[in-house]
Design an enzyme around this catalytic site. Structure first.
Site, PDB file in Angstrom:
ATOM      1  N   VAL A  16       0.827  -1.200   0.000  1.00 47.50           N
ATOM      2  CA  VAL A  16       0.000   0.000   0.000  1.00 47.50           C
ATOM      3  C   VAL A  16       0.868   1.260   0.000  1.00 47.50           C
ATOM      4  CG1 VAL A  16      -1.702   1.310   1.325  1.00 47.50           C
ATOM      5  CG2 VAL A  16      -1.954  -1.157   1.086  1.00 47.50           C
ATOM      6  N   ASP A  37      11.044   2.251   6.280  1.00 48.58           N
ATOM      7  CA  ASP A  37      10.620   0.927   6.730  1.00 48.58           C
ATOM      8  C   ASP A  37      11.704   0.367   7.636  1.00 48.58           C
ATOM      9  OD1 ASP A  37       8.423  -1.266   5.239  1.00 48.58           O
ATOM     10  OD2 ASP A  37       9.885  -2.035   6.675  1.00 48.58           O
ATOM     11  N   ASN A  91       1.698  -3.012   8.473  1.00 46.78           N
ATOM     12  CA  ASN A  91       0.828  -4.181   8.376  1.00 46.78           C
ATOM     13  C   ASN A  91      -0.110  -4.295   9.584  1.00 46.78           C
ATOM     14  OD1 ASN A  91       3.578  -4.317   8.934  1.00 46.78           O
ATOM     15  ND2 ASN A  91       3.602  -6.528   9.032  1.00 46.78           N
ATOM     16  N   VAL A 133      -7.806  -0.378   9.163  1.00 49.70           N
ATOM     17  CA  VAL A 133      -7.825  -0.619  10.608  1.00 49.70           C
ATOM     18  C   VAL A 133      -9.255  -0.689  11.097  1.00 49.70           C
ATOM     19  CG1 VAL A 133      -5.600   0.421  11.150  1.00 49.70           C
ATOM     20  CG2 VAL A 133      -7.615   1.862  10.903  1.00 49.70           C
ATOM     21  N   GLU A 162      -7.055   3.436   1.717  1.00 52.69           N
ATOM     22  CA  GLU A 162      -6.633   3.230   0.335  1.00 52.69           C
ATOM     23  C   GLU A 162      -7.501   2.159  -0.306  1.00 52.69           C
ATOM     24  OE1 GLU A 162      -4.488   4.942  -1.613  1.00 52.69           O
ATOM     25  OE2 GLU A 162      -5.586   3.608  -2.939  1.00 52.69           O
ATOM     26  N   LYS A 221     -14.184   1.977   4.659  1.00 51.59           N
ATOM     27  CA  LYS A 221     -13.197   1.080   4.066  1.00 51.59           C
ATOM     28  C   LYS A 221     -13.551  -0.382   4.355  1.00 51.59           C
ATOM     29  CE  LYS A 221      -9.436  -0.770   2.557  1.00 51.59           C
ATOM     30  NZ  LYS A 221      -8.888  -0.797   1.235  1.00 51.59           N
ATOM     31  N   ASN A 225     -14.934  -3.183   1.365  1.00 53.04           N
ATOM     32  CA  ASN A 225     -14.334  -4.497   1.156  1.00 53.04           C
ATOM     33  C   ASN A 225     -15.306  -5.624   1.505  1.00 53.04           C
ATOM     34  OD1 ASN A 225     -11.943  -3.806   0.006  1.00 53.04           O
ATOM     35  ND2 ASN A 225     -10.723  -3.946   1.860  1.00 53.04           N
ATOM     36  N   ALA A 269     -17.498 -15.629 -10.912  1.00 57.48           N
ATOM     37  CA  ALA A 269     -17.401 -16.760  -9.994  1.00 57.48           C
ATOM     38  C   ALA A 269     -15.961 -17.272  -9.989  1.00 57.48           C
ATOM     39  CB  ALA A 269     -18.353 -17.865 -10.434  1.00 57.48           C
ATOM     40  N   CYS A 277      -6.843  -8.473   2.080  1.00 57.34           N
ATOM     41  CA  CYS A 277      -7.842  -7.562   2.658  1.00 57.34           C
ATOM     42  C   CYS A 277      -9.199  -8.170   2.975  1.00 57.34           C
ATOM     43  CB  CYS A 277      -8.054  -6.375   1.733  1.00 57.34           C
ATOM     44  SG  CYS A 277      -6.640  -5.296   1.683  1.00 57.34           S
ATOM     45  N   LYS A 280      -9.622 -10.503   6.040  1.00 57.07           N
ATOM     46  CA  LYS A 280      -9.204  -9.768   7.235  1.00 57.07           C
ATOM     47  C   LYS A 280     -10.204  -8.675   7.608  1.00 57.07           C
ATOM     48  CE  LYS A 280      -5.959  -6.512   7.073  1.00 57.07           C
ATOM     49  NZ  LYS A 280      -4.632  -5.943   6.724  1.00 57.07           N
TER      50      LYS A 280
END
Ligand code: UDX
Ligand code: UDX
Ligand code: ADP
Length: 485
Positions: A16, A37, A91, A133, A162, A221, A225, A269, A277, A280
């Site tokens: 991301v 990072d 993450n 989150v 995002e 968000k 999803n 299908a 994502c 989760k």
């Protein structure tokens, strides 16, 4: 008048943070963007010619900006210190143990990054949560920042989820359906949102940059999803009815998609959805609902994930039934291991589940994927903590870097990922497609192909001699028994 952002730091150089901030740098030459990072290997890869993630179009963007106004570094503190706006894009895996294990998000990385910001910052910052989150995480971030910062320093927290999808990240970022910015409904909050909106206005039309309250933004968000995943589970549930009745799921999808209230997208299908994502985020929503004492809401969303597991099992059962009820020592070739085409990412890939099931049936598995690395496949298939597992794994699984060799001598070929190179070639000169006649000649007969992605045409495959079994279409056995041919 709101603050103009001139320096951005992104904490987390992943799927991301990397592409998002690369495009921000591309479109805002006046802003210095530094992506930091804690993982030095990852940063080294971002600074090299082979980027750590495969994403069409990303190379060109990075090449144009790197060293100009885009930098990758392991110096997290310096990044924080210099920036006026900080994206937190670390993450947020599902917790594997403790309270909420299997459902709740592990916010340890978000918290660590937030604490770092609080400790290091010597001036006012806008802190943007970019990772997906649970609802109200921004509130926790605010408390951490305010409790740990130097006196007199002011933080504004924004939620800016995002919506990019892997494989199309660059085009999604260049032309987003919308950019969402959530802020507190205070003058300071609105001003911070305006500062971030200016960054996106570098290329996104203003009417597509939407501001709203923090909690709505965070929940949107998860909701988007969850609804996307729900569409796939809905169509996959219908695919089971198709297989049993003689209806064709592609025809059903098409017919439903023509209703403008439903729309045609995301109705393909498949053997099941994967990716970091969907599962989760739904599990997050389930956990949130349960925490809010809304068990009926939790059960509603949980079913989307449970059906997805069922779909993978259903596909396995079809393979077993067609192969005369045993897979022992049979060669089964998996074409594709990534969770979708155009990515090397395997997180929650249905191919992993399928390979594990096939292993339990004592099949010999051969895997080919054009982008997933061999190491990644071994990692995905081995059970952590089982010492002799890798030995027996390597006896049962072969990884092949040529798709035709992978299929040689196979009892069955299973299409797990919809890579273009698995589609039937248009003509013999078409080197981008697959020469299925060539595959047929070297396979055991009857030659079974199981299409978990609906990319192969039944009639053309049957002309070659294959027995093609596709998700959402009755197989040959069904059609024969009903005397439909
Ligand atoms: C429906 C289908 O829309 C139509 O295509 C089909 O031929 C018959 O069934 P109908 O039942 O007449 O039509 O009305 P519709 O507009 O679909 O609404 C059905 C119910 O859903 C209503 O009670 C409506 O108030 C409710 N609804 C609809 C919502 O609660 N929210 C919405 O966003 C849309
Ligand atoms: C998703 C969301 O699309 C994106 O907006 C969000 O920011 C992150 O999660 P991603 O997981 O990268 O993106 O890929 P996506 O294209 O959504 O596909 C997810 C899974 O669903 C894949 O396994 C894909 O093969 C499957 N899928 C998708 C289907 O099975 N059928 C479809 O019609 C669409
Ligand atoms: P996503 O798909 O959400 O981008 P990734 O796992 O690809 O997730 O990327 C997250 C990145 O964040 C990883 O590279 C990880 O090393 C990095 N990261 C996690 N915690 C921190 C931290 N406290 N400081 C800096 N980087 C971090």
């Amino acid at each position: 008048p709101h603050r103009k952002v001139t320096k951005i730091c992104c904490i987390g150089a992943g799927y991301v943070g990397g592409p998002t901030c690369a495009v921000i740098a591309l479109k805002n030459t006046h802003i210095i963007v530094t992506i930091v990072d804690v993982n030095p290997t990852r940063i080294a890869a971002w600074n090299s010619d082979s980027l750590p993630i495969y994403e069409p179009g990303l190379d060109a963007v990075v090449k144009e900006c790197r060293g100009r106004n885009l930098f990758f570094s392991t110096d997290v503190d310096k990044g924080i210190l210099e920036a006026d706006l900080i994206f937190v894009s670390v993450n947020t895996p599902t917790k594997t143990q403790g309270v909420g294990a299997g459902y709740a998000a592990d916010l340890g990385y978000v918290e660590a990054a937030t604490r770092r910001v609080a400790e290091v910052a010597t001036g006012d910052k806008i802190v943007v949560e970019k990772s997906t989150v649970p609802c109200r995480t921004a509130q926790s971030m605010r408390v951490i920042l305010e409790a740990n910062s130097r006196p007199g320093i002011h933080f504004d927290i924004l939620s800016n989820p995002e919506f990019l999808a892997e494989g199309t990240a660059i085009s999604d970022l260049m032309c987003p359906d919308r950019v969402l910015i959530g802020s507190l409904d205070t003058p300071a909050g609105r001003s911070a949102a305006a500062s971030l909106a200016d960054v996106y206005a570098g290329w996104v039309p203003r009417n597509q940059i939407i501001t709203m309250n923090l909690w709505s933004s965070e929940l949107s968000k998860l909701a988007a999803n969850a609804m996307l995943a729900q569409r796939i589970s809905s169509i996959n549930a219908l695919s089971a009815i198709c297989e049993a009745t003689g209806a064709d799921i592609d025809e059903v999808s098409y017919a439903c998609g023509l209703d403008s209230r439903i729309g045609p997208k995301f109705l393909k299908a498949s053997v099941g959805f994967g990716g970091s994502c969907f599962q989760k985020d739904i599990l997050n929503l389930v956990y949130l609902s349960e925490s809010l004492h809304l068990p009926e809401v939790a059960a509603y969303w949980k079913q989307v994930v449970e059906f997805n597991e069922h779909q993978k099992k259903r596909f396995l059962h079809r393979i077993i039934t067609c192969l005369f009820n045993t897979l022992t020592a049979k060669k089964i070739t998996l074409l594709g291991f990534a969770f979708k085409a155009d990515t090397g990412d395997t997180r929650e890939s249905p191919a992993i589940t399928l390979a594990k099931y096939l292993r339990a049936e004592r099949a010999h598995i051969t895997i080919y994927d054009p982008q997933v690395t061999e190491d990644q496949i071994w990692l995905d298939l081995s059970e952590p903590g089982v010492v002799d597992d890798i030995e027996s794994l390597k006896k049962q699984v072969t990884i092949c870097n040529n798709k035709y060799e992978a299929c040689e001598g196979a009892d069955a070929v299973v299409v797990c990922t919809e890579w273009k190179e698995f589609k039937m070639q248009k003509d013999p000169a078409d080197t981008r497609g697959m020469d299925w006649t060539r595959v047929y000649e070297k396979m055991k007969k009857p030659a079974f192909v199981f299409d978990g992605r609906l990319i192969l045409d039944v009639h053309r495959m049957e002309e070659i001699g294959f027995q093609l079994e596709s998700i959402g279409r009755p197989g040959k056995g069904f059609r024969r028994s009903k005397d439909w041919e």
